[in-house]
Design an enzyme around this catalytic site. Sequence first.
Site, PDB file in Angstrom:
ATOM      1  CG  ASP A  24      30.990  40.329  31.492  1.00 46.26           C
ATOM      2  OD1 ASP A  24      30.401  39.264  31.631  1.00 46.26           O
ATOM      3  OD2 ASP A  24      31.322  41.057  32.437  1.00 46.26           O
ATOM      4  CD  GLN A  40      36.187  39.734  31.595  1.00 49.40           C
ATOM      5  OE1 GLN A  40      36.340  39.216  32.689  1.00 49.40           O
ATOM      6  NE2 GLN A  40      37.097  40.557  31.085  1.00 49.40           N
ATOM      7  CB  SER A  81      34.068  43.640  32.478  1.00 51.66           C
ATOM      8  OG  SER A  81      33.685  42.365  32.024  1.00 51.66           O
ATOM      9  CD  GLU A 203      28.713  41.043  38.247  1.00 46.86           C
ATOM     10  OE1 GLU A 203      29.667  40.535  38.827  1.00 46.86           O
ATOM     11  OE2 GLU A 203      27.998  40.422  37.461  1.00 46.86           O
TER      12      GLU A 203
HETATM   13  C1  FRU Z   1      30.019  40.126  34.913  1.00 47.02           C
HETATM   14  C2  FRU Z   1      31.349  39.937  35.591  1.00 47.02           C
HETATM   15  C3  FRU Z   1      32.016  41.266  35.807  1.00 47.02           C
HETATM   16  C4  FRU Z   1      33.468  40.915  35.880  1.00 47.02           C
HETATM   17  C5  FRU Z   1      33.571  39.775  34.894  1.00 47.02           C
HETATM   18  C6  FRU Z   1      34.548  38.701  35.278  1.00 47.02           C
HETATM   19  O1  FRU Z   1      29.573  39.018  34.206  1.00 47.02           O
HETATM   20  O2  FRU Z   1      31.171  39.243  36.817  1.00 47.02           O
HETATM   21  O3  FRU Z   1      31.550  41.989  36.923  1.00 47.02           O
HETATM   22  O4  FRU Z   1      34.310  41.974  35.534  1.00 47.02           O
HETATM   23  O5  FRU Z   1      32.279  39.207  34.798  1.00 47.02           O
HETATM   24  O6  FRU Z   1      34.704  37.783  34.258  1.00 47.02           O
END
Ligand code: FRU
Length: 485
Positions: A24, A40, A81, A203
Amino acid sequence: MKITKLEKYRPALHFSPRKNWMNDPNGLVFFKEEYHLFYQHNPNSATWGPMHWGHAVSKNLIEWDELNIALYPDDNGTIFSGSAVVDWNNTTGFFEEEPGLVAIFTHHLEGDNGKQAVQTQSLAYSLDKGRTWNKYEGNPVLAHPLKPDFRDPKVFWHKETNKWMMVLATGQTISIYSSPNLKEWKFESEFGDNCGSHDGVWECPDLFELSIENSSNKKWVLIVSIGDNPNYDEGSRTQYFVGSFDGKKFKPEHEDIKWLDYGKDNYAGVSFSDIPMEDGRRIYLGWMSNWRYANQVPTEGWRSQMTLPRELELCERNGDFYLVQNVVRELDNYFDIKEERKETIITQKKQTIFEVDDDYAEIILTLENINAIRYGLTIEHADSQYTTITIDVKENVLNLYREKSGVVDFSANFSKVQRIPLKESKQLHVRMIIDSSSLELFINGGEQALTSLIFPDKACKRMSLFAEEGKVNLVNGMVSVPSKN
Ligand code: FRU
């Protein structure tokens, strides 16, 4: 832009990490003439693992410089995230001298001995334009006694109530919290029961106000990504709601499900904070992948890329409101027109071919169906590698087939057709950006979008237009290739 020889699949126009894993986009914010993209990141492997925030900056949203990792895991967990804002009025007390950046993110702490992981929200701040970060000693600032899914805070300043607002993904709902100082948070409302798609965990929400095309009115848009569920071929995808927000509650104004993108590869997208008023754009970008196969895509030493940044607007059609998305105008500087053709009739026997043969390309077409039952285009990437887009007139649908586009065998799901239900198929405006390993398709001025990864040996050799059992008029066709400047 001069592109030096790129390694296989490495995008020329899209951000990708130099090494290892990315998912993300996080902390999208504009500050002191720079766009910041955090993301991420697992710096130790090209697959998902303990999350950090990677960091890149750009002056023009297209060319990014990767900087040092911004946030590392700590005793509260790994760094999931979240968002970033400029604290202009020092509401936090972190900025005695001058305004600076605050990151609001999820700490994800794995449970010991099979216990549930715990997710909490935390702060970090930077006094040097995001180059180095201090974690707030009062972390975490928001926890929940029961909810295991409690993540992805997106924060914005709500001037009407003079407070910060946070939208947070809480299972299959979005919870809204408010705060005077980013440190103390008050629960306001929870949204999502009985509306929208519940095909997976919710999410990465985002909530913002948008102007309506050709009107002085505005409405609020809530973006919600939905995690992968093996029962649905689409994998992870993104929906949005249009409605109102009064500083406490978000109320949608429709019952149908609205999809942000009809392709498989646009997930977890959110918008930039603090774009200056004179600019006024709402700029969005997403992670150009899908949880169904993200860890398997055939790149070596690095994985994943972002979509191009897109400007979002709202349009009204028969009393209903839709998001319109178009790549930011900054991209125009990266193209020179190679060929333009007008009023050309395409028949079963007479295809129209544009030679491209370059590292990336833009194709803009205005097509008018005269009496064909099916028409469309083939993008020939390299010998026997092609992607086909067909418009099926009777069904009023656009299909994108990537099963012959290059390497596809890393996932059975990857070859499945991607589809846009069209509002009509007589007149069609298509804009397409082709990069080393992606296609981004925008229909009718961005009213519908389809974002798709591909893994061919070469971006684009040529493009041909075809018509079946009838004629199509190419009203206007334009192919652009990398700019020489
Ligand atoms: C979305 C997610 C978020 C989380 C992150 C973990 O793609 O699953 O909800 O914060 O990726 O890497």
